[in-house]
Write a protein that holds these residues in place. Sequence first.
Motif, PDB file in Angstrom:
ATOM      1  N   ASN A 126      -7.383  45.598  26.938  1.00 27.20           N
ATOM      2  CA  ASN A 126      -7.646  44.813  25.703  1.00 27.20           C
ATOM      3  C   ASN A 126      -6.460  44.013  25.137  1.00 27.20           C
ATOM      4  O   ASN A 126      -6.942  43.276  24.424  1.00 27.20           O
ATOM      5  N   GLY A 127      -5.535  44.473  25.585  1.00 18.15           N
ATOM      6  CA  GLY A 127      -4.251  43.700  24.998  1.00 18.15           C
ATOM      7  C   GLY A 127      -3.486  43.156  26.109  1.00 18.15           C
ATOM      8  O   GLY A 127      -3.913  42.244  26.723  1.00 18.15           O
ATOM      9  N   HIS A 128      -2.168  43.573  25.883  1.00 16.88           N
ATOM     10  CA  HIS A 128      -1.214  42.899  27.000  1.00 16.88           C
ATOM     11  C   HIS A 128      -1.018  43.649  28.269  1.00 16.88           C
ATOM     12  O   HIS A 128       0.054  43.557  28.978  1.00 16.88           O
ATOM     13  N   THR A 129      -2.024  44.520  28.484  1.00 17.79           N
ATOM     14  CA  THR A 129      -2.243  45.020  29.918  1.00 17.79           C
ATOM     15  C   THR A 129      -0.863  45.447  30.701  1.00 17.79           C
ATOM     16  O   THR A 129      -0.410  44.602  31.352  1.00 17.79           O
ATOM     17  N   PRO A 130      -0.312  46.615  30.538  1.00 13.61           N
ATOM     18  CA  PRO A 130       0.866  46.973  31.340  1.00 13.61           C
ATOM     19  C   PRO A 130       0.555  47.530  32.437  1.00 13.61           C
ATOM     20  O   PRO A 130       1.291  48.569  33.087  1.00 13.61           O
ATOM     21  N   PHE A 131      -0.417  46.919  33.431  1.00 15.29           N
ATOM     22  CA  PHE A 131      -0.791  47.688  34.813  1.00 15.29           C
ATOM     23  C   PHE A 131      -1.527  46.355  35.393  1.00 15.29           C
ATOM     24  O   PHE A 131      -2.142  45.400  34.631  1.00 15.29           O
ATOM     25  N   GLY A 132      -1.843  46.641  36.593  1.00 10.35           N
ATOM     26  CA  GLY A 132      -2.861  45.849  37.218  1.00 10.35           C
ATOM     27  C   GLY A 132      -2.756  45.125  38.676  1.00 10.35           C
ATOM     28  O   GLY A 132      -1.696  44.582  38.929  1.00 10.35           O
ATOM     29  N   ASP A 133      -3.437  45.440  39.600  1.00 12.16           N
ATOM     30  CA  ASP A 133      -3.706  45.114  40.890  1.00 12.16           C
ATOM     31  C   ASP A 133      -4.680  43.867  41.039  1.00 12.16           C
ATOM     32  O   ASP A 133      -5.760  43.799  40.280  1.00 12.16           O
ATOM     33  N   ILE A 134      -4.683  43.238  42.147  1.00 13.22           N
ATOM     34  CA  ILE A 134      -5.723  42.161  42.539  1.00 13.22           C
ATOM     35  C   ILE A 134      -6.727  42.744  43.181  1.00 13.22           C
ATOM     36  O   ILE A 134      -6.599  43.540  44.252  1.00 13.22           O
ATOM     37  N   PHE A 135      -8.201  42.475  42.674  1.00 16.14           N
ATOM     38  CA  PHE A 135      -9.242  42.797  43.477  1.00 16.14           C
ATOM     39  C   PHE A 135     -10.063  41.677  43.974  1.00 16.14           C
ATOM     40  O   PHE A 135      -9.951  40.663  43.382  1.00 16.14           O
ATOM     41  N   LEU A 136     -10.982  41.952  44.859  1.00 15.75           N
ATOM     42  CA  LEU A 136     -11.896  41.114  45.493  1.00 15.75           C
ATOM     43  C   LEU A 136     -13.400  41.263  45.277  1.00 15.75           C
ATOM     44  O   LEU A 136     -13.764  42.548  45.608  1.00 15.75           O
ATOM     45  N   SER A 137     -14.214  40.652  44.491  1.00 14.93           N
ATOM     46  CA  SER A 137     -15.593  40.978  44.656  1.00 14.93           C
ATOM     47  C   SER A 137     -16.512  39.848  45.307  1.00 14.93           C
ATOM     48  O   SER A 137     -15.944  38.647  45.222  1.00 14.93           O
ATOM     49  N   SER A 138     -17.657  40.186  45.826  1.00 13.13           N
ATOM     50  CA  SER A 138     -18.401  39.311  46.374  1.00 13.13           C
ATOM     51  C   SER A 138     -19.937  39.001  45.645  1.00 13.13           C
ATOM     52  O   SER A 138     -20.149  40.018  44.957  1.00 13.13           O
ATOM     53  N   SER A 139     -20.413  37.826  45.795  1.00  9.76           N
ATOM     54  CA  SER A 139     -21.651  37.667  45.163  1.00  9.76           C
ATOM     55  C   SER A 139     -22.543  36.770  45.816  1.00  9.76           C
ATOM     56  O   SER A 139     -21.927  35.565  46.411  1.00  9.76           O
ATOM     57  N   LYS A 140     -23.888  36.878  46.114  1.00 14.71           N
ATOM     58  CA  LYS A 140     -24.714  35.668  46.470  1.00 14.71           C
ATOM     59  C   LYS A 140     -25.007  34.595  45.862  1.00 14.71           C
ATOM     60  O   LYS A 140     -25.416  33.596  46.229  1.00 14.71           O
ATOM     61  N   ASP A 141     -25.145  35.106  44.470  1.00 13.37           N
ATOM     62  CA  ASP A 141     -25.708  34.223  43.449  1.00 13.37           C
ATOM     63  C   ASP A 141     -24.609  33.914  42.429  1.00 13.37           C
ATOM     64  O   ASP A 141     -25.329  33.082  41.074  1.00 13.37           O
ATOM     65  N   LEU A 142     -23.747  34.398  42.392  1.00 15.11           N
ATOM     66  CA  LEU A 142     -22.617  34.328  41.101  1.00 15.11           C
ATOM     67  C   LEU A 142     -23.058  34.972  39.917  1.00 15.11           C
ATOM     68  O   LEU A 142     -22.508  34.723  38.764  1.00 15.11           O
ATOM     69  N   THR A 143     -24.092  35.740  40.022  1.00 11.01           N
ATOM     70  CA  THR A 143     -24.785  36.657  38.798  1.00 11.01           C
ATOM     71  C   THR A 143     -24.386  38.022  39.279  1.00 11.01           C
ATOM     72  O   THR A 143     -23.916  38.564  38.419  1.00 11.01           O
ATOM     73  N   TYR A 144     -24.889  38.639  40.288  1.00  9.77           N
ATOM     74  CA  TYR A 144     -24.599  39.875  40.851  1.00  9.77           C
ATOM     75  C   TYR A 144     -23.385  40.055  41.789  1.00  9.77           C
ATOM     76  O   TYR A 144     -23.577  39.308  42.802  1.00  9.77           O
ATOM     77  N   TRP A 145     -22.420  40.836  41.302  1.00  4.45           N
ATOM     78  CA  TRP A 145     -21.043  40.797  41.950  1.00  4.45           C
ATOM     79  C   TRP A 145     -20.822  42.422  42.550  1.00  4.45           C
ATOM     80  O   TRP A 145     -21.255  43.300  41.769  1.00  4.45           O
TER      81      TRP A 145
END
Length: 333
Positions: free
Chosen positions: A171-190
């Motif tokens: 919720n703040g200045h995030t002292p961590f973080g990797d990049i993930f990939l998500s897929s969706s057929k309709d931009l609604t459900y990922w």
Amino acid sequence: MALNLKNIPWEDRLEGSDQVIWRYSKNPIIKRNPVKGVARIFNSAVIPYKGSYIGVFRAETTETLPHLRLGYSKDAISWEIDSKPIEFIDEEGKTYNPNYAYDPRLVLIDDTYYIIWCTDFFGPTIGLAKTKDFKTFIRLENSFLPFNRNGVLFPKKINDEFLMLSRVSDNGHTPFGDIFLSSSKDLTYWGKHRHVMSKGGKGWWQGLKIGGGPAPIEIDIGWLLIYHGVTQTCNGYVYSMGVAILDKDEPSKVLYRAKDYILTPEKDYETTGFVPNVVFPCSVLVDYETNRVAIYYGAADTYVAVAFSTLDILTEFAIKNNELVNRDHELEK
Ligand code: BMA
């Protein structure tokens, strides 16, 4: 985005220089207090539109609230910024404006432009809207759970699915973080979430967290990804830029990732400002015919700046300086 664009901003690399990317000599292109009521414009995205350029800008009001604003330009350097924020509606046509909005990316897929930004939904997460004419902006509701940032949509569907990079955060200045990939057929459900890249590596510049930058650029051997990497110092975070190449058909696989940054804060407009020591790339203009790339980045959370490179130079740099830091991906399958 990825078109043949003969008139993208350009300056040649200085003779004898071996820089991977080189800054525009007249940076920054957007300075402090650019419009009434706006103190700073930075991390922003631009795209060609009807023979000239349009941009979605991260504008910080004088009451210090970030929101998105349109801007127009003939040369993609000198920008006329709207006097009002973008107004969003929902799919039924009702007003649906975010309380705050920052770090936009702008992507054309088929005939529709998508804006992806960091929005508020019980904390920061990814907001998504579409437009065909830059007049009506339809916001898709609550695409992602909190907390998440740096949503970056691929500029085309793969196997009939939209693909989104993101970086889970706090919720703040995030002292961590990797990049993930998500897929969706309709931009609604990922779903079908995959891990793409870990923070870290031998060098410290990306040791704290990383996040996607501009929409990935399609090249012969895969997707060229420019991203930001962050290190923590006793005086705060330092944001640099890096480059990687992802597999063309399965972009969660990293083919190459340069161990060295391609740009780090050095110029006064990058090291001094509202938040010192930040270079934050959000968009690129590419001319495939000449291979030229213009990278738009926010500097010190205060300015918009531009840097240049070519697809060949960036690709060669990622390959020659390759250091894969993708341990988790190997465990995944
Ligand atoms: C990140 C985002 C960016 C900003 C950066 C440095 O968390 O808020 O908009 O450029 O921090 O302050």
